[in-house]
Design an enzyme around this catalytic site. Structure first.
Site, PDB file in Angstrom:
ATOM      1  N   HIS A   8       3.470   4.877   9.136  1.00 53.09           N
ATOM      2  CA  HIS A   8       3.920   3.556   9.588  1.00 53.09           C
ATOM      3  C   HIS A   8       5.440   3.517   9.604  1.00 53.09           C
ATOM      4  O   HIS A   8       6.083   3.884   8.627  1.00 53.09           O
ATOM      5  CB  HIS A   8       3.399   2.454   8.640  1.00 53.09           C
ATOM      6  CG  HIS A   8       1.938   2.176   8.800  1.00 53.09           C
ATOM      7  ND1 HIS A   8       1.373   0.976   8.472  1.00 53.09           N
ATOM      8  CD2 HIS A   8       0.934   2.940   9.279  1.00 53.09           C
ATOM      9  CE1 HIS A   8       0.072   1.006   8.743  1.00 53.09           C
ATOM     10  NE2 HIS A   8      -0.217   2.199   9.214  1.00 53.09           N
ATOM     11  N   TYR A  37       2.921  -9.069   6.014  1.00 48.88           N
ATOM     12  CA  TYR A  37       3.176  -9.859   4.810  1.00 48.88           C
ATOM     13  C   TYR A  37       3.437 -11.287   5.283  1.00 48.88           C
ATOM     14  O   TYR A  37       4.421 -11.531   5.978  1.00 48.88           O
ATOM     15  CB  TYR A  37       4.408  -9.334   4.074  1.00 48.88           C
ATOM     16  CG  TYR A  37       4.182  -8.046   3.330  1.00 48.88           C
ATOM     17  CD1 TYR A  37       4.147  -6.817   3.991  1.00 48.88           C
ATOM     18  CD2 TYR A  37       4.022  -8.043   1.945  1.00 48.88           C
ATOM     19  CE1 TYR A  37       3.948  -5.635   3.299  1.00 48.88           C
ATOM     20  CE2 TYR A  37       3.821  -6.858   1.238  1.00 48.88           C
ATOM     21  CZ  TYR A  37       3.779  -5.658   1.918  1.00 48.88           C
ATOM     22  OH  TYR A  37       3.583  -4.493   1.223  1.00 48.88           O
ATOM     23  N   PRO A  63       1.759  -5.692  -7.074  1.00 50.52           N
ATOM     24  CA  PRO A  63       1.561  -4.755  -5.961  1.00 50.52           C
ATOM     25  C   PRO A  63       2.327  -5.091  -4.669  1.00 50.52           C
ATOM     26  O   PRO A  63       2.274  -4.316  -3.715  1.00 50.52           O
ATOM     27  CB  PRO A  63       0.054  -4.815  -5.716  1.00 50.52           C
ATOM     28  CG  PRO A  63      -0.370  -6.118  -6.277  1.00 50.52           C
ATOM     29  CD  PRO A  63       0.550  -6.447  -7.392  1.00 50.52           C
ATOM     30  N   LYS A 119       4.518  -0.262  -5.045  1.00 50.14           N
ATOM     31  CA  LYS A 119       5.275   0.707  -5.841  1.00 50.14           C
ATOM     32  C   LYS A 119       4.488   1.406  -6.950  1.00 50.14           C
ATOM     33  O   LYS A 119       4.909   2.468  -7.426  1.00 50.14           O
ATOM     34  CB  LYS A 119       6.486   0.005  -6.503  1.00 50.14           C
ATOM     35  CG  LYS A 119       7.583  -0.355  -5.533  1.00 50.14           C
ATOM     36  CD  LYS A 119       8.276   0.891  -5.009  1.00 50.14           C
ATOM     37  CE  LYS A 119       9.021   0.623  -3.742  1.00 50.14           C
ATOM     38  NZ  LYS A 119       8.768   1.526  -2.646  1.00 50.14           N
ATOM     39  N   TYR A 143      11.551  -0.193   0.168  1.00 51.93           N
ATOM     40  CA  TYR A 143      10.123  -0.082   0.483  1.00 51.93           C
ATOM     41  C   TYR A 143       9.762   1.355   0.842  1.00 51.93           C
ATOM     42  O   TYR A 143       8.785   1.917   0.345  1.00 51.93           O
ATOM     43  CB  TYR A 143       9.766  -1.020   1.637  1.00 51.93           C
ATOM     44  CG  TYR A 143       8.282  -1.309   1.772  1.00 51.93           C
ATOM     45  CD1 TYR A 143       7.766  -2.555   1.464  1.00 51.93           C
ATOM     46  CD2 TYR A 143       7.393  -0.323   2.215  1.00 51.93           C
ATOM     47  CE1 TYR A 143       6.415  -2.830   1.588  1.00 51.93           C
ATOM     48  CE2 TYR A 143       6.037  -0.577   2.337  1.00 51.93           C
ATOM     49  CZ  TYR A 143       5.553  -1.828   2.030  1.00 51.93           C
ATOM     50  OH  TYR A 143       4.212  -2.092   2.138  1.00 51.93           O
TER      51      TYR A 143
END
Ligand code: FAD
Length: 399
Positions: free
Chosen positions: A72, A205, A298, A302, A392
């Site tokens: 991704h 998100y 979560p 990580k 990220y």
């Protein structure tokens, strides 16, 4: 029994550590309370940072990941105010030149178990009464009852506590030297696994006045979806229809030409959210790694990556000690690992507090205004986007 390293816990941290030590010629024995089937059946993390993927590939565990995993470039961030839903793509590769991979923790666990079996190393599953002894000395040992009811003792040069948040290793660090930091969040995630093709190409998100939602995936045919719920939420109150209705609302089904595809739900559970760090990560010849030393919510994906980074450092340190007789890396293990742990702890907290709605107990929506402002900044400023992307997609192991 005698070995060089006893590894307590056969989750991703313990299994990967045994693989890395094996490649360096260091013998280990793995102890696990659950059965292999139980460990494989646990549905947990699914996003691998680029440095995790690089490490797994380097040590011969990247073949199925490259074939069946899904690379991704970034994520979508979304928010809804009134009738308007805004969705923005944040491209990690454009911003920091790194991507992430979607590959379920169960798949990685399968690869790690296969590697351990191929190496012919000892693993004891379904053990009980695990106790650590003399960890401050150079001859620590671990006792346990094996699956046939026999008491056993393994003596070693080092003990790796990879037994997750509820295992006994962390408590083997005396309270006189142990320090912990904790935040328990006033919300949890209701997670579902559904047999339906993902409705998006990358994770979404979503900030929504009714609560956060996440659209994630495990494969081309399986979606992983989450809803913000109360920490004491009773999963029995969530029928499949209620789950899909809430997901449709919060993810913006029917808005901007996007629709959420539905399918049979195969798993449903509530995941409480907390940040927890225990230091030091080394006491004498006991080394903590993964969830045994730290827990993150979560939201930043990580937990699994931190476990991988810890054992990468630990394998290097133990190899230096046990093969080359050099104690320097073992001496700095806790400090080295904690630099990354605190970075990821901050990032996970930052993502969590940006995206989850909090009850407005002061009669205004101050927190919501700040969150929306932060979301707008992150999606419109290169500096804001690059900061999120860098964290990220993951900092290098050893950062
Ligand atoms: C329900 C759930 C959902 C999650 N979802 C996500 C997610 O979406 N994204 C994300 O990034 N992270 C997620 N995480 C976190 C991530 O899965 C963990 O960070 C990761 O599993 C850490 O690996 P570990 O090997 O350190 O610990 P674990 O995977 O917990 O492994 C520890 C092992 O030790 C064993 N053990 C315990 N006690 C003993 C004992 N006395 N003796 C021997 N063995 C013992 C346990 O059975 C277990 O197999 C989730 C965690 C949970 C619990």
């Amino acid at each position: 029994m005698r070995t060089r390293v006893v590894i307590v816990g056969a989750g991703p941290a313990g299994l990967l550590l045994s693989h890395l030590l094996d490649r360096a010629g260091v013998d280990s024995v793995l102890l696990e309370t659950r059965s292999p089937q139980y460990v494989l059946g646990r549905i947990r993390a699914g996003v691998l940072e680029s440095s995790s993927v690089d490490l797994l590939t380097e040590v011969g565990l990247g073949e199925r990941l490259a074939r069946e995993g899904d690379e991704h470039r970034g994520i979508y961030l979304q928010w809804t105010e009134g009738q308007d839903t805004e969705r923005h793509h944040l491209d990690f590769v454009d911003h920091v030149g790194r991507s992430v991979w979607v590959y379920g923790q169960t798949e990685l666990t399968k690869d790690l178990m296969a590697a351990r079996e191929a190496a012919g190393r000892q693993a004891h599953y379904e053990v009980a009464d695990v106790a650590l002894h003399d960890v401050a000395s150079e001859r620590p040992s671990v006792t346990f009852t094996d699956r046939n009811g026999r008491r056993q003792r393994v003596e070693a040069d080092a003990v790796a506590g990879c037994d997750g948040f509820h295992g006994p290793s962390r408590a083997a660090v005396p309270t006189s030297v142990r320090r912990t930091w904790e935040r328990v969040y006033p919300y949890a995630w209701l997670g579902v696994l559904a047999d339906v093709a993902p409705s998006t190409d990358e994770l979404v998100y979503a900030w929504h006045p009714e609560g956060f939602a996440l659209h994630s995936m495990r494969s081309a045919t399986v979606s992983r979806l989450y809803l913000q719920v109360a920490p004491d939420e009773d999963v029995a109150q969530w029928s499949d229809d209620r789950v899909w209705d809430a997901l449709a609302t919060r993810l913006g089904h029917g808005r901007n030409g996007w629709s959420l595809e539905q399918g049979p739900i195969t798993e449903k559970s509530v995941l409480p959210m907390r940040s927890h760090v225990a230091t030091p990560m080394r006491h004498g010849r006991l080394f903590l790694a993964g969830d045994a030393a730290h827990i993150v919510p979560p939201t930043g994906a990580k937990g699994l990556n931190l476990a991988i980074a810890d054992v990468a450092l630990l394998a290097r340190a133990l190899t230096a000690l046990l093969v080359d007789g050099s104690p320097a890396l073992v001496g700095s293990y806790s400090e080295d690992a904690l630099r990354r742990v605190w970075r990821c702890t901050h990032f996970s907290w930052w993502m969590t507090t940006m995206l989850h709605t909090v009850p407005a107990d002061r009669g205004d929506d101050f927190d919501a205004r700040l969150q929306l402002s932060q979301l707008r900044w992150v999606t419109s400023s290169h500096a804001g986007a690059a900061g999120l992307a860098e964290n990220y997609a993951g900092l290098p192991i050893g950062f």
